[in-house]
Design a protein around this motif. Structure first.
Motif, PDB file in Angstrom:
ATOM      1  N   SER A   6      69.335 -76.187 -52.246  1.00 50.44           N
ATOM      2  CA  SER A   6      69.540 -76.143 -50.804  1.00 50.44           C
ATOM      3  C   SER A   6      69.247 -74.770 -50.212  1.00 50.44           C
ATOM      4  O   SER A   6      69.068 -74.654 -48.988  1.00 50.44           O
ATOM      5  N   VAL A   7      69.205 -73.747 -50.988  1.00 53.06           N
ATOM      6  CA  VAL A   7      69.037 -72.381 -50.502  1.00 53.06           C
ATOM      7  C   VAL A   7      67.742 -71.799 -51.097  1.00 53.06           C
ATOM      8  O   VAL A   7      67.483 -71.939 -52.298  1.00 53.06           O
ATOM      9  N   THR A   8      66.943 -71.153 -50.232  1.00 54.61           N
ATOM     10  CA  THR A   8      65.734 -70.441 -50.678  1.00 54.61           C
ATOM     11  C   THR A   8      65.609 -69.130 -49.906  1.00 54.61           C
ATOM     12  O   THR A   8      66.008 -69.038 -48.727  1.00 54.61           O
ATOM     13  N   ILE A   9      65.068 -68.126 -50.528  1.00 54.07           N
ATOM     14  CA  ILE A   9      64.886 -66.799 -49.921  1.00 54.07           C
ATOM     15  C   ILE A   9      63.383 -66.493 -49.884  1.00 54.07           C
ATOM     16  O   ILE A   9      62.696 -66.555 -50.904  1.00 54.07           O
TER      17      ILE A   9
ATOM     18  N   GLY B 279      63.223 -64.393 -45.068  1.00 59.57           N
ATOM     19  CA  GLY B 279      64.652 -64.451 -44.891  1.00 59.57           C
ATOM     20  C   GLY B 279      65.271 -65.600 -45.699  1.00 59.57           C
ATOM     21  O   GLY B 279      64.636 -66.200 -46.566  1.00 59.57           O
ATOM     22  N   LEU B 280      66.545 -65.903 -45.392  1.00 55.63           N
ATOM     23  CA  LEU B 280      67.277 -66.969 -46.060  1.00 55.63           C
ATOM     24  C   LEU B 280      67.111 -68.271 -45.293  1.00 55.63           C
ATOM     25  O   LEU B 280      67.319 -68.312 -44.089  1.00 55.63           O
ATOM     26  N   SER B 281      66.771 -69.332 -46.010  1.00 59.30           N
ATOM     27  CA  SER B 281      66.559 -70.646 -45.377  1.00 59.30           C
ATOM     28  C   SER B 281      67.245 -71.723 -46.211  1.00 59.30           C
ATOM     29  O   SER B 281      67.423 -71.576 -47.429  1.00 59.30           O
ATOM     30  N   LEU B 282      67.635 -72.828 -45.523  1.00 55.51           N
ATOM     31  CA  LEU B 282      68.326 -73.956 -46.174  1.00 55.51           C
ATOM     32  C   LEU B 282      67.395 -75.146 -46.277  1.00 55.51           C
ATOM     33  O   LEU B 282      66.619 -75.425 -45.345  1.00 55.51           O
TER      34      LEU B 282
ATOM     35  N   THR C  19      53.664 -70.634 -51.857  1.00 59.16           N
ATOM     36  CA  THR C  19      54.077 -69.346 -51.279  1.00 59.16           C
ATOM     37  C   THR C  19      52.812 -68.554 -50.968  1.00 59.16           C
ATOM     38  O   THR C  19      52.007 -68.270 -51.865  1.00 59.16           O
TER      39      THR C  19
END
Length: 392
Positions: free
Chosen positions: A22-25, A47-50, A61
């Motif tokens: 659920s979390v990616t940077i 940044g931080l994304s959900l 990427t």
């Protein structure tokens, strides 16, 4: 181990996996393309994304920084049928990550092939010399074609540079020989130009020296001629003045003698005596072969004998007392005030004695003695007839 503990561990692992999913940077200067159930969803910024676990996934990427790709040398044939190897460098940047992922399968490979084909098209219309000297034009054409073609791929081509153009070894040898020959030619031309300029400068210097020498000789000749002219004029003026003064002196002398003779009132005897003194001078000279005695000679002798007392009272003329015909009378002083008045202007004041050249200084001649000084010198000299009365 009890089943409850095992179930608790499994649930914890599932929670951890869900949280991880659920979390990616996203790092700085990068972007991530997210797909949901196999379909494009969104592009994540740094940044931080959900994410939705097991629904969303990161497809790729993408690096958003400007990138540099150096392609290996590509064989290209020029318009004069020469094969050369051209090494190119491409500077590009991804502007749209979604198009970079979905617009082309591999944009690096696509850019390499596009660069190769475009390079062959551009260089194929140029000869070897044009390709070697026209790199800026080739770079501009490559950039325009690549930037226009890679726009749908989400790429921006900043610039394209040709790193090296390698002609065949035989062509390189020929080019080196041509360059050496051209440099030798330019060296010979420069040497010839230097020799020509040196000869011209030398000739100009000799010409100027000859002109200056001729001018100097001309000026010297003019000065010598003017000096000789002035010297002759002054010498002639001096001789003329001397002759004039000599003539004046002779005139004054004759006038004085004549006046003295008239003042003395000579008689017949004195004239006969002077006549006898003049006769020997007539016979002088080596060319005189015959001497004719004049008829008056006998009369002069008779007068001289009578003066000597041969006839009459026998009384000589030497015994006669001085008569009143000037005998024993004191001679009057002779006026010499006008003897030295030549009435001639100075030689330097006459127009023919002046030199027109400005380079010659007009040196005035020495000033002659004044009339008063000349009179003083004459007075200091014993005058005629004013000597001692006890003369012989």
């Amino acid at each position: 181990m009890e089943p409850a503990i095992i179930a608790l561990i499994v649930v914890a692992l599932l929670v951890i996996i869900v949280l991880v999913k659920s979390v990616t940077i996203v790092p700085q200067a990068q972007a991530k393309v997210i797909e949901r159930l196999g379909r494009y969803s969104r592009t994540l910024s740094p940044g931080l994304s959900l994410l939705v676990p097991f629904v969303d996934r990161v497809r790729a990427t993408i690096d958003l920084r400007e990138q540099v790709i150096s392609f290996p040398p590509q064989p290209v044939i020029t318009s004069d049928n020469l094969q050369v190897g051209i090494d190119t460098v491409v500077y590009f940047q991804v502007t749209d990550p979604r198009l970079a992922v979905y617009g082309i399968a591999n944009y690096i490979t696509g850019m390499e092939q596009l660069t190769t084909t475009t390079l062959r098209n551009v260089v194929g219309g140029l000869n070897l010399e044009g390709a070697l000297t026209g790199r800026d034009g080739i770079n501009s054409q490559l950039r325009e074609v690549l930037d226009g073609t890679t726009g749908p791929w989400g790429l921006r081509v900043a610039r394209v540079e040709i790193k090296a153009i390698d002609p065949p070894p035989s062509i390189r040898d020929s080019m080196e020989k041509q360059m050496r020959a051209d440099r030798d030619k330019r060296a010979i031309i420069l040497q010839a130009e230097g020799a020509r300029q040196s000869a011209i400068t030398t000739a100009e210097g000799q010409k100027a020296a000859a002109i200056l020498s001729a001018e100097g000789k001309k000026q010297s000749a003019i000065l010598e001629a003017e000096a000789e002219r002035q010297s002759r004029i002054l010498r002639a003026e001096g001789e003329r003045a001397a002759l004039f003064l000599q003539a004046q002196g002779q005139a004054k002398s004759i006038e004085t003698v004549f006046q003295a003779i008239h003042d003395g009132k000579p008689d017949q005897g004195l004239l006969a005596y002077q006549y006898l003194q003049t006769l020997p001078q007539i016979a002088q000279g080596d060319a005189n072969k015959m001497w004719i005695v004049p008829s008056e000679f006998s009369k002069a002798l008779e007068g001289l004998s009578r003066l000597g007392g041969a006839e009459g009272d026998g009384k000589s003329w030497l015994d006669v007392e001085p008569s009143g015909n000037g005998g024993g009378r004191q001679a009057e002083g002779i006026d010499t005030s006008s003897w030295f008045e030549s009435q001639l202007p100075r030689a330097a004041d006459q127009p023919e004695a002046k030199i027109e050249l400005s380079s010659i200084a007009d040196v005035p001649p020495p000033t002659p003695p004044s009339l008063s000084q000349a009179k003083q010198e004459v007075r200091e000299t014993p005058q005629l007839g004013q000597g001692s009365p006890e003369g012989p």
